[in-house]
Design a protein around this motif. Sequence first.
Motif, PDB file in Angstrom:
ATOM      1  N   PHE A 123      38.252  35.219  39.661  1.00  0.00           N
ATOM      2  CA  PHE A 123      37.759  34.188  40.569  1.00  0.00           C
ATOM      3  C   PHE A 123      37.233  34.811  41.859  1.00  0.00           C
ATOM      4  N   LEU A 124      36.337  34.098  42.488  1.00  0.00           N
ATOM      5  CA  LEU A 124      35.770  34.530  43.754  1.00  0.00           C
ATOM      6  C   LEU A 124      36.723  34.162  44.884  1.00  0.00           C
ATOM      7  N   ASP A 125      37.081  35.130  45.697  1.00  0.00           N
ATOM      8  CA  ASP A 125      37.961  34.882  46.842  1.00  0.00           C
ATOM      9  C   ASP A 125      37.134  34.224  47.944  1.00  0.00           C
ATOM     10  N   GLN A 126      37.305  32.896  48.087  1.00  0.00           N
ATOM     11  CA  GLN A 126      36.449  32.162  49.003  1.00  0.00           C
ATOM     12  C   GLN A 126      36.809  32.369  50.464  1.00  0.00           C
ATOM     13  N   THR A 127      37.959  32.967  50.733  1.00  0.00           N
ATOM     14  CA  THR A 127      38.317  33.256  52.119  1.00  0.00           C
ATOM     15  C   THR A 127      37.503  34.421  52.679  1.00  0.00           C
ATOM     16  N   LYS A 128      36.856  35.187  51.809  1.00  0.00           N
ATOM     17  CA  LYS A 128      36.067  36.338  52.252  1.00  0.00           C
ATOM     18  C   LYS A 128      34.617  35.967  52.561  1.00  0.00           C
ATOM     19  N   LEU A 129      34.194  34.786  52.113  1.00  0.00           N
ATOM     20  CA  LEU A 129      32.823  34.354  52.345  1.00  0.00           C
ATOM     21  C   LEU A 129      32.652  33.883  53.788  1.00  0.00           C
ATOM     22  N   PRO A 130      31.447  34.031  54.356  1.00  0.00           N
ATOM     23  CA  PRO A 130      30.205  34.474  53.728  1.00  0.00           C
ATOM     24  C   PRO A 130      29.920  35.969  53.873  1.00  0.00           C
ATOM     25  N   LEU A 131      30.838  36.708  54.492  1.00  0.00           N
ATOM     26  CA  LEU A 131      30.536  38.095  54.810  1.00  0.00           C
ATOM     27  C   LEU A 131      30.555  39.009  53.600  1.00  0.00           C
ATOM     28  N   SER A 132      31.374  38.684  52.604  1.00  0.00           N
ATOM     29  CA  SER A 132      31.432  39.535  51.420  1.00  0.00           C
ATOM     30  C   SER A 132      31.850  38.724  50.202  1.00  0.00           C
ATOM     31  N   GLU A 133      31.347  39.131  49.048  1.00  0.00           N
ATOM     32  CA  GLU A 133      31.700  38.492  47.787  1.00  0.00           C
ATOM     33  C   GLU A 133      32.730  39.379  47.084  1.00  0.00           C
ATOM     34  N   VAL A 134      33.973  38.925  47.106  1.00  0.00           N
ATOM     35  CA  VAL A 134      35.077  39.681  46.541  1.00  0.00           C
ATOM     36  C   VAL A 134      35.674  38.891  45.384  1.00  0.00           C
ATOM     37  N   TYR A 135      35.725  39.497  44.220  1.00  0.00           N
ATOM     38  CA  TYR A 135      36.320  38.857  43.057  1.00  0.00           C
ATOM     39  C   TYR A 135      37.702  39.429  42.793  1.00  0.00           C
ATOM     40  N   ILE A 136      38.603  38.559  42.406  1.00  0.00           N
ATOM     41  CA  ILE A 136      39.964  38.965  42.056  1.00  0.00           C
ATOM     42  C   ILE A 136      40.180  38.692  40.578  1.00  0.00           C
ATOM     43  N   GLU A 137      40.653  39.670  39.862  1.00  0.00           N
ATOM     44  CA  GLU A 137      40.996  39.498  38.454  1.00  0.00           C
ATOM     45  C   GLU A 137      42.490  39.714  38.290  1.00  0.00           C
ATOM     46  N   THR A 138      43.149  38.776  37.638  1.00  0.00           N
ATOM     47  CA  THR A 138      44.600  38.885  37.492  1.00  0.00           C
ATOM     48  C   THR A 138      45.065  38.212  36.209  1.00  0.00           C
ATOM     49  N   SER A 139      46.167  38.699  35.682  1.00  0.00           N
ATOM     50  CA  SER A 139      46.842  38.045  34.565  1.00  0.00           C
ATOM     51  C   SER A 139      48.196  37.503  35.007  1.00  0.00           C
ATOM     52  N   ASP A 140      48.403  37.438  36.321  1.00  0.00           N
ATOM     53  CA  ASP A 140      49.680  37.022  36.913  1.00  0.00           C
ATOM     54  C   ASP A 140      49.538  35.613  37.477  1.00  0.00           C
ATOM     55  N   ILE A 141      50.287  34.665  36.947  1.00  0.00           N
ATOM     56  CA  ILE A 141      50.200  33.285  37.412  1.00  0.00           C
ATOM     57  C   ILE A 141      50.610  33.146  38.872  1.00  0.00           C
ATOM     58  N   SER A 142      51.530  33.964  39.344  1.00  0.00           N
ATOM     59  CA  SER A 142      51.976  33.859  40.738  1.00  0.00           C
ATOM     60  C   SER A 142      50.848  34.223  41.703  1.00  0.00           C
ATOM     61  N   ILE A 143      49.999  35.146  41.301  1.00  0.00           N
ATOM     62  CA  ILE A 143      48.852  35.516  42.145  1.00  0.00           C
ATOM     63  C   ILE A 143      47.851  34.363  42.198  1.00  0.00           C
ATOM     64  N   LEU A 144      47.630  33.708  41.059  1.00  0.00           N
ATOM     65  CA  LEU A 144      46.740  32.550  41.048  1.00  0.00           C
ATOM     66  C   LEU A 144      47.318  31.415  41.885  1.00  0.00           C
TER      67      LEU A 144
END
Length: 344
Positions: A13-34
């Motif tokens: 998913f795209l980390d929307q807290t980083k916008l608009p300055l940078s497009e940072v994607y987070i990939e995880t298989s951990d439900i707690s991180i989601l």
Amino acid sequence: MKSIEWLNNSIRFLDQTKLPLSEVYIETSDISILADAIRTLKVRGAPLLGIASAYGVLLGIQNEIHSPKEKFFSAFEHAVNLISSTRPTAKNLFWALERMRNIFRLNSIDDPRLLFDKLKSEALLIHEEDRIMCEKIGKHGAELIPDGAKILTHCNTGALATGGIGTAFGVILTARNSGKNISVFVDETRPLLQGARLTMWEFQKEGIPATLINDNAAAWTIKTKKIDLIIVGADRIAMNGDSANKIGTYNLAVLAKEHRIPFYIAAPTSTIDRSIQSGEEIQIEERDVQEVTNGFGKQIAPNNICVFNPAFDVTPSHLISAIITEKGVLRTPFSDSIAYTVKQ
């Protein structure tokens, strides 16, 4: 751009807290991180939360598909409860979890591996259905947008908030793509500035003329810039049409009435809560006071003060001109049009 996607055994998913300055994607298989990403608004927007919650269930159970049923069942309940605890107002989150529960109940006799596959199919279907609903909302809503319209919108309702082109944003985009000459004014949307950070970013990417205003300038903008209509999204809609949306929406509805311009809600029918009759029953999330006193890490208010920080407000249905859904445009009396629509 994909705000969220399922990748085999993980979610990206795209980390929307980083916008608009940078497009940072987070990939995880951990439900707690989601779950943390939902709480902290890295993932946000009512329809997108529905998609994320369904994928979250998959993250929470995938490591138990070879376990005894009792352990698999326990992991499922834990996953649903964890995601349910993240944000209370967005109906789509709970709607998607209930769909996953239904699949689980109807197929509980299956082997965990087979049941997981059925749950994954349902989660992917929820995502695809949202994409289609956004297209239909855009089509129905675009018919309400006159050529040359000046539009005011609030918060963020585009691809960042959904699994498709967006709700209110999708209406504007579809109208533009149909050849209409439109321009948009965007509330900054305090305290987290979703309008400034996210919506302006999306309009810029789509090449749609947009002007950012501070929230306090809405009334003066409507009057002096001769705004033709206001369109926003919704996080939960009661059966009488009362609609919860980002804080500041109610203000705009009052202003629309004063200036005698239409005020539209654009949302999928999954946002309608059939269990509540009015907005009085909608639970409004209150967020950390530091979002107001220490916005984006900079202290802007004295220490030890009282702060009221609701994330949403409820617009009474009598201030809403129409509710634009994938099934069509709902008009007053909303108690009748909504009841008819949810039965379809």
